[in-house]
Design a protein around this motif. Structure first.
Motif, PDB file in Angstrom:
ATOM      1  N   ARG A 175       0.801  -1.224   0.000  1.00 44.67           N
ATOM      2  CA  ARG A 175       0.000   0.000   0.000  1.00 44.67           C
ATOM      3  C   ARG A 175       0.834   1.276   0.000  1.00 44.67           C
ATOM      4  O   ARG A 175       0.352   2.342  -0.391  1.00 44.67           O
ATOM      5  CB  ARG A 175      -0.971  -0.006   1.180  1.00 44.67           C
ATOM      6  CG  ARG A 175      -0.320  -0.009   2.552  1.00 44.67           C
ATOM      7  CD  ARG A 175      -1.345  -0.275   3.634  1.00 44.67           C
ATOM      8  NE  ARG A 175      -1.952  -1.602   3.469  1.00 44.67           N
ATOM      9  CZ  ARG A 175      -2.966  -2.039   4.204  1.00 44.67           C
ATOM     10  NH1 ARG A 175      -3.473  -1.265   5.153  1.00 44.67           N
ATOM     11  NH2 ARG A 175      -3.456  -3.249   4.008  1.00 44.67           N
ATOM     12  N   ASP A 176       2.113   1.191   0.441  1.00 47.53           N
ATOM     13  CA  ASP A 176       2.966   2.377   0.432  1.00 47.53           C
ATOM     14  C   ASP A 176       3.835   2.449  -0.814  1.00 47.53           C
ATOM     15  O   ASP A 176       4.737   3.289  -0.897  1.00 47.53           O
ATOM     16  CB  ASP A 176       3.839   2.413   1.684  1.00 47.53           C
ATOM     17  CG  ASP A 176       4.798   1.228   1.775  1.00 47.53           C
ATOM     18  OD1 ASP A 176       4.585   0.225   1.050  1.00 47.53           O
ATOM     19  OD2 ASP A 176       5.761   1.305   2.564  1.00 47.53           O
ATOM     20  N   HIS A 201       2.067  -1.295  13.666  1.00 48.15           N
ATOM     21  CA  HIS A 201       1.848   0.148  13.738  1.00 48.15           C
ATOM     22  C   HIS A 201       1.418   0.518  15.154  1.00 48.15           C
ATOM     23  O   HIS A 201       0.494  -0.081  15.719  1.00 48.15           O
ATOM     24  CB  HIS A 201       0.757   0.569  12.752  1.00 48.15           C
ATOM     25  CG  HIS A 201       0.294   1.978  12.940  1.00 48.15           C
ATOM     26  ND1 HIS A 201       1.057   3.071  12.592  1.00 48.15           N
ATOM     27  CD2 HIS A 201      -0.852   2.472  13.479  1.00 48.15           C
ATOM     28  CE1 HIS A 201       0.394   4.176  12.887  1.00 48.15           C
ATOM     29  NE2 HIS A 201      -0.770   3.840  13.436  1.00 48.15           N
ATOM     30  N   THR A 258       5.025   4.258  11.297  1.00 45.13           N
ATOM     31  CA  THR A 258       4.683   4.196   9.881  1.00 45.13           C
ATOM     32  C   THR A 258       3.321   3.538   9.684  1.00 45.13           C
ATOM     33  O   THR A 258       2.752   2.953  10.608  1.00 45.13           O
ATOM     34  CB  THR A 258       5.742   3.411   9.087  1.00 45.13           C
ATOM     35  OG1 THR A 258       5.600   2.008   9.349  1.00 45.13           O
ATOM     36  CG2 THR A 258       7.151   3.855   9.457  1.00 45.13           C
ATOM     37  N   SER A 259       2.837   3.593   8.455  1.00 48.80           N
ATOM     38  CA  SER A 259       1.524   3.026   8.145  1.00 48.80           C
ATOM     39  C   SER A 259       1.591   1.560   7.764  1.00 48.80           C
ATOM     40  O   SER A 259       0.549   0.950   7.490  1.00 48.80           O
ATOM     41  CB  SER A 259       0.885   3.810   6.991  1.00 48.80           C
ATOM     42  OG  SER A 259       1.689   3.700   5.815  1.00 48.80           O
ATOM     43  N   VAL A 260       2.805   0.988   7.720  1.00 46.70           N
ATOM     44  CA  VAL A 260       2.941  -0.398   7.257  1.00 46.70           C
ATOM     45  C   VAL A 260       3.637  -1.241   8.318  1.00 46.70           C
ATOM     46  O   VAL A 260       4.479  -0.769   9.078  1.00 46.70           O
ATOM     47  CB  VAL A 260       3.720  -0.473   5.928  1.00 46.70           C
ATOM     48  CG1 VAL A 260       2.927   0.166   4.806  1.00 46.70           C
ATOM     49  CG2 VAL A 260       5.101   0.161   6.054  1.00 46.70           C
ATOM     50  N   THR A 262      -0.080  -5.490   7.608  1.00 47.64           N
ATOM     51  CA  THR A 262      -0.535  -4.877   6.354  1.00 47.64           C
ATOM     52  C   THR A 262       0.153  -5.509   5.151  1.00 47.64           C
ATOM     53  O   THR A 262      -0.477  -5.693   4.100  1.00 47.64           O
ATOM     54  CB  THR A 262      -0.277  -3.357   6.362  1.00 47.64           C
ATOM     55  OG1 THR A 262       1.139  -3.099   6.422  1.00 47.64           O
ATOM     56  CG2 THR A 262      -0.967  -2.695   7.546  1.00 47.64           C
TER      57      THR A 262
END
Length: 658
Positions: free
Chosen positions: A70-71, A154, A160-162, A166
């Motif tokens: 996703r990143d 997370h 971070t978002s990952v 994820t």
């Protein structure tokens, strides 16, 4: 000069210049030769710009893909599809150990040989017709991104978002949409670090994830898995940290300086000094270890069992535990305790306990060291437990698997038991009851409490200059040679040392069965201001054993662990020990499922070092043992009390069958 003479001179000069030009044209200078372009054609290369292997006869199709997260980071994934597969489930393993290597164990046109090795339950995959997917985690080998050891979810330790949850979600989403041969169902499994990752998949799981099988997972690195045990640092894991983090593809390797690692670690002094000399302070995870020697928020925030306890339970899980796991003996049982209470229908959480070392469940399980089990226990697990379990959840129309909530191998009798829960001694009505096994005067073990008038304590001197080896020397590096067997090593050599106190029972007239975790309850004192305490519960074989003479008098560890004394009151806030004061130390030992047979004896060892697996305690309180100096290491007089009112005992989870 007359005009005639001038004319002759010009003629001669012209002739000389013409001659020079003629010679130069026939014999050019080396500089001129170098400057002129080559005119001879080169030989054409015999290597094509792109070679296309002809694999028509292979019984599989291998695809290398880069799956986007996703990143935007792409993760390298090897997908292997059996030739002719249609609507088959996918078995996924995520790894920091090279996806290409784990799917290329042999150069072969057949699926079995290329998968035969770590981390593949090969017979289950091949005979089950599964699609195999193995992925490099971010930052390792063919994957993009940054590598972080056991990347936290997370949260406080990962802004971070990952994270691995994820990444697993995004990977499964891509696989079910892009592997046309799949039936849209995915299972995830793996061992050790690869076993930690199936646990990460349970956080906000993808709907296509139908089952998770963590085997020997890393769960809590401080409490009892890879890095510490109850605060004592497992310094023989330093080479793993070096190899894992020095380079993306782990090309740079830790080096050996001594044949006997005992000598190497002694010469180094503290683990911190050795790390500094080897350049480990360049590595992020090593710096984190130095900064967090105690059980602070850094460790608590990452404890997978605690995190899972707060999550809903939606995916069936099979936890696979090795009773003699030399690396991650803590994690499976901790996770089971955390999530089993949420399994109200008794159909989501399954536990398997086998008589194995770390990862032996995918190899031959007929024996471990000197122990022979009478059958291939690992094959039984894969054929009769793992394969039906996976099929049930992943294959369309597969029958319900006849797998008990707990399947536990009982060592001593070498028998598999089907149980409703753990710990339990039988299907119902056999829950273990705590039974104190007292350390008594005269180096005796007894189920009777100590009597007035007996000697009050046993005493020994612990010398950091001569720490107790955790196995017979010369000691090999972790991961090498017979490393996998050290927990079943014969303990006779240790029991003969003056700095190891061995308490032993009389020969048993009847079998004694334990199922669960023994608990050390010891009244101890030290003349120092810090100390380690090692407790080993041992099965002593008869003096002679028919059919296997090498087991005569064998001292087999059934359950053993270490505790760093500075954490007696708090794991987070270490504190100096009051010198020469009897104090209570209470801590749990690893899970056992064992029967001490008639004619055997029970034994308990107490010692203050287990070297070089664990770093030496200087026995003088210092803020961080990583920074201890040579002057800090001092002898200490240790006492084990066993008088009325100061009784020391090991609480055994005894099972009385009906």
């Amino acid at each position: 000069m007359s005009p005639t003479a001038r004319a002759r001179a010009l003629i001669w000069l012209s002739l000389a210049l013409a001659a020079m030009l003629l010679v130069s044209s026939r014999y050019p200078s080396s500089a001129q030769t170098r400057q002129q372009p080559a005119t001879a054609p080169g030989l054409p290369s015999e290597t094509p710009a792109t070679f296309e292997p002809v694999v028509e006869d292979f019984d599989y199709v291998k695809r290398d893909v880069m799956i986007p997260m996703r990143d935007g980071v792409k993760l390298h994934t090897v997908v292997i599809v059996p030739k002719g597969a249609r609507r088959q489930p996918i078995l996924l393993t995520r790894t920091p150990y090279d996806a290409t290597g784990l799917t290329s164990h042999a150069e072969s046109s057949h699926l079995g040989p290329i998968l035969q090795g770590y981390d593949n339950a090969t017979d289950v995959i091949v005979e089950g017709g599964y699609i195999r997917a193995v992925q490099d985690v971010r930052g390792k080998y063919g994957s993009e991104g940054e590598y972080v050891m056991n990347r936290p979810l997370h949260g406080p330790q990962n802004p971070t978002s990952v994270d691995h949850a994820t990444d697993t979600y995004d990977t499964i989403d891509w696989l079910v949409k892009n592997v046309a041969e799949s039936n849209g169902r995915v299972g995830i499994l793996g061992i050790s670090y690869d076993g930690f990752l199936p646990l990460m998949a349970l956080f906000n799981p993808h709907p296509a994830l139908k089952v998770s099988v963590p085997m020997n997972p890393m769960v809590d690195g401080w409490m009892g898995d890879d890095w510490f045990h109850n605060g004592a640092f497992r310094q023989q894991m330093m080479d793993y940290i070096y190899d894992q983090e020095a380079t993306r593809k782990s090309e740079m390797k830790w080096w050996r300086s001594h044949h006997d690692e005992y000598d190497m670690f002694m010469q180094a002094g503290s683990a911190g000094d050795l790390g500094r000399r080897r350049g480990l302070e360049q590595l992020g995870f090593w710096r984190k270890l130095l900064e967090h020697p105690s059980y602070d928020a850094f460790w608590r925030d990452q404890a997978v069992d605690k995190l899972l306890a707060a999550q809903p339970l939606t995916v069936p899980v099979m936890l696979v535990h090795s009773l003699w796991d030399q690396e991650d003996i803590y994690g499976d049982i901790a996770v089971y305790k955390a999530i089993e209470p949420k399994d109200t229908a008794n159909d989501k959480v399954f536990l398997v306990l086998g008589p194995w070392h770390h990862g032996q469940e995918i190899a031959d399980g007929s024996s471990l060291g000197a122990l022979k089990f009478g059958s291939d226990t690992a094959l039984h697990f894969r054929r009769d437990i793992l394969r039906p379990f996976l099929d049930q959840y992943l294959k369309e129309g597969a029958p319900h698997a006849d797998v008990a909530p707990v399947t536990a191998f009982e060592t001593g009798t070498n028998t598999w038991r089907r149980l409703a829960a753990w710990p339990a001694g039988c299907t119902s009505g056999c829950a273990p009851q705590p039974a104190p096994l007292y350390l008594a005067a005269g180096l005796k073990l007894d189920f009777a409490a100590p009597k007035t008038g007996d000697a009050a304590y046993e005493e020994y001197v612990s010398d950091p200059a001569k720490p107790v080896p955790y196995r017979a020397r010369p000691i090999q590096h972790a991961g090498g040679g017979t490393w996998a067997q050290w927990l079943v090593d014969d303990q006779r050599e240790a029991s003969g040392r003056p700095d190891v106190v061995a308490f032993v029972s009389n020969a048993l007239g009847a079998a004694v069965k334990i199922s669960g975790q023994p608990v050390a309850n010891l009244i101890l004192s030290t003349s120092g201001t810090d100390s380690d305490w090692v407790v080993k519960v041992i099965d002593v074989y008869p003096d002679e054993v028919a059919g296997q003479p090498e087991l005569g008098g064998y001292q087999l560890m059934v359950s053993a662990d270490i505790f760093r004394g500075r954490y007696r009151e708090s794991f987070e806030a270490p504190k100096a020990i009051a010198a020469d004061r009897p104090l209570l130390y209470r801590f749990t030992l690893p899970t056992a499922n064992h029967v001490f047979l008639p004619g055997h004896r029970m034994m308990v060892h107490i010692q203050s070092s287990w070297f070089p697996l664990y770093d030496r305690n200087p026995q003088t309180f210092v803020p961080s043992i990583f920074r201890a100096t040579a002057a800090d290491y001092r002898k200490a007089t240790q006492r084990i009390y066993h008088a009325p009112g100061q009784a020391s005992f090991v609480e055994l989870p005894m099972v009385v069958t009906r």
